[in-house]
Write an enzyme that holds these catalytic residues in place. Structure first.
Site, short mmCIF file in Angstrom:
data_model
loop_
_atom_site.label_atom_id
_atom_site.label_comp_id
_atom_site.label_asym_id
_atom_site.label_seq_id
_atom_site.Cartn_x
_atom_site.Cartn_y
_atom_site.Cartn_z
N LYS A 79 43.31 22.61 20.92
CA LYS A 79 44.58 22.82 20.22
C LYS A 79 44.28 22.93 18.74
O LYS A 79 43.41 22.21 18.22
CB LYS A 79 45.50 21.62 20.51
CG LYS A 79 46.89 21.73 19.91
CD LYS A 79 47.74 20.53 20.30
CE LYS A 79 49.16 20.62 19.77
NZ LYS A 79 50.00 19.48 20.21
N SER A 154 54.46 20.64 22.24
CA SER A 154 53.89 21.54 21.27
C SER A 154 52.52 22.10 21.69
O SER A 154 52.04 23.05 21.08
CB SER A 154 53.75 20.81 19.94
OG SER A 154 52.84 19.74 20.05
N SER A 178 54.13 16.16 24.12
CA SER A 178 53.54 17.49 23.93
C SER A 178 52.33 17.85 24.78
O SER A 178 51.88 18.99 24.74
CB SER A 178 53.18 17.69 22.47
OG SER A 178 54.33 18.00 21.74
N1 GLN Z 1 58.88 17.66 21.36
C1 GLN Z 1 58.68 16.47 20.58
C2 GLN Z 1 58.90 16.78 19.11
O1 GLN Z 1 59.33 17.83 18.84
C3 GLN Z 1 57.31 15.93 20.81
C4 GLN Z 1 56.27 16.70 20.13
C5 GLN Z 1 54.90 16.16 20.36
O2 GLN Z 1 54.65 15.40 21.29
N2 GLN Z 1 54.00 16.53 19.47
O3 GLN Z 1 58.65 16.01 18.26
#
Ligand code: GLN
Length: 487
Positions: A79, A154, A178
């Site tokens: 990532k 994400s 995410s």
């Molecule tokens: N979807 C969540 C957010 O927008 C979690 C994102 C994540 O785990 N990095 O913060």
């Protein structure tokens, strides 16, 4: 036997050691797929063909010399939140679109040392903020099961890359879901370890008390192989835990007889898609057939996870992202008039809308006069949620429920309403607030789209989660299905 590109890390590792394929050949194969499908999926921000082939050549030397480990020569992707020496590390943001990292994150360093070949950096929501991968400066990623739909976020690039078999495994990070949410939406296996299990050194910070690196892979066995190489104490991260990592691979086959599974009552609410609920029930019976016992468990404070998270995470992000000011590295606006103008224009131009929204919310909840009402209260509720989990783990070994309320939604469907978007993480955030390890495993399809089953365990129980997931995957083949377009 399936095509080479569809094989697991464990299978590829065997082929490499047997000498039936070289790492250079494998790397060429996965690079070719990555390049072929990049315009359709947009799963990568950087494809590192030259350096990947160099790493592969070195891996082949190790394989020939007999000094190879289980990951030596296997292509993977990181990532783009993990710093990679000498390569662009953008975090999905314009702010870092020109940033070449001078060092490797610990996760990158360890996988490199294990001989894994990095073929590129995967697309992601800007600074890991999002649930659909539509917040990337580099454009959205598409779901391999339906190109009109989101892959989740994400870590959407990593999930899509594994689902389409552009790589057999990839790293991800999970602050509120995410790893698990995109794994569920793309039909792959994802594990978010216990907070502190994997070093955050060189992993660009979003919300430091929640962020945790982990793995997206085809199955639990591969997740165990990668996690074993990544995890463990690192003195460069003060929150890294000084505990030995058990041999995750050794306990995969343990029988499930007598394992106590708690069905999370709060997760079977009116927001849950009935098709996904069906898949979970069927999945549960596969575990029961192996001797696991199931009972319902209630965590009354769990429904407060989303509001709690959306105070704590923005607060930490507003502090962490203060460092992006145009002075030290990353984006800098053109011809600033003075220092204030430099800060203002750099940050206005460098950050996208969602990141700005979070910085503003975070600054607000931390400001004098609001701190007690929001931030402090959220921290108290966070403690209540942790206590709920702790109580539950006196009764059961593991908690089980859906990963997401729905399957993958259409691109653009939720971008105009941030709160609807935030509700995608309703089942995943609790584990982050309590620092617990959690997994998502493919458990079926609803109208042709993958559904994910979530397991949450006590602190440092990664081996048990992987064991349950592996035993489940021996009886099912959801994790082996491939979207027809990519076969
Ligand atoms: N979807 C969540 C957010 O927008 C979690 C994102 C994540 O785990 N990095 O913060």
């Amino acid at each position: 036997m399936s095509e080479l590109y569809a094989r697991t890390v464990a299978e590829l590792s065997q082929e490499l050691r047997a000498g039936s394929v070289s790492s250079v050949e494998l790397t060429r194969l996965f690079l070719a797929r990555t390049q072929q499908y990049q315009s359709e999926l947009n799963a990568f921000i950087t494809i590192s063909a030259d350096s990947a082939l160099e790493q592969a050549a070195r891996a082949d030397e190790r394989l020939r010399a007999g000094t190879a480990g289980p990951l030596t020569g296997v292509p993977i992707a990181h990532k783009d939140i993990f710093c990679t020496r000498g390569e662009k590390t953008s975090c999905g943001s314009r702010m870092l679109a020109n940033f070449i990292s001078p060092y490797d994150a610990t996760v990158v360093e360890r996988l490199r040392a294990a001989g894994a070949v990095m073929i590129g950096k995967t697309n992601m929501d800007e600074f890991a903020m999002g649930s659909s991968n539509e917040n990337s400066f580099f454009g959205p990623v598409r779901n391999p099961w339906d190109l009109t739909r989101v892959p989740g976020g994400s870590s959407g690039g990593s999930a899509a890359a594994v689902a389409a078999r552009l790589v057999p495994a990839a790293t991800g990070t999970d602050t509120g879901g995410s790893i698990r949410q995109p794994a569920a939406l793309c039909g792959v296996t994802g594990i978010k370890p216990t907070y502190g299990r994997v070093s955050r050194y060189g992993m660009i910070a979003f919300a430091s008390s929640l962020d945790q690196g982990g793995v997206l892979a085809i199955d639990a066995e591969d997740a165990a192989l990668l996690l074993a190489a990544m995890a463990g104490f690192d003195q460069r991260d003060s929150t890294s835990v000084e505990l030995p990592v058990p041999p995750l691979h050794a306990t995969l086959e343990q029988p499930l007889k007598g394992v106590k599974i708690g069905l999370l009552k709060e997760f079977f609410d009116e927001g849950l898609d009935r098709g996904i609920e069906q898949c979970i029930q069927t999945g549960l019976s596969v575990l029961q057939a192996q001797g696991a016992v199931v009972r319902e468990v209630s965590l009354p404070n769990l429904p407060l996870s989303v509001p709690t998270y959306y105070v704590v995470a923005p607060a930490e992000c507003s502090s962490n992202l203060a460092r992006f000011d145009g002075v030290r590295y990353g984006y800098r606006c053109e011809q600033p008039l003075d220092l204030l103008d430099l800060y203002q224009r750099t940050r206005s131009e460098g950050f996208g809308a969602e990141v700005k929204r979070r910085i503003m919310v975070g600054t607000y909840v931390l400001s004098a006069g609001y701190y007690d009402a929001y931030y402090l209260r959220a921290q108290r509720v966070r403690a209540l949620i942790s206590a709920d989990f702790e109580r539950a783990f006196h009764e059961v070994d593991v908690l089980l429920g859906p990963t997401t309320p729905t399957t993958a939604f259409e691109l653009g469907a939720k971008t105009s309403d941030p709160v609807t978007m935030y509700l995608n993480d309703i089942y995943t955030i609790g584990a982050n607030l309590a620092g617990l390890p959690a997994m998502s495993i493919p458990c079926g399809f609803v109208d042709g789209l993958p559904a994910g089953m979530q397991l949450i365990g006590p602190h440092f129980s990664e081996a048990s989660l992987l064991n349950i997931a592996h035993r489940y995957q021996r009886e099912t083949d959801w994790h082996l299905r491939l979207p027809s377009r990519f076969t």
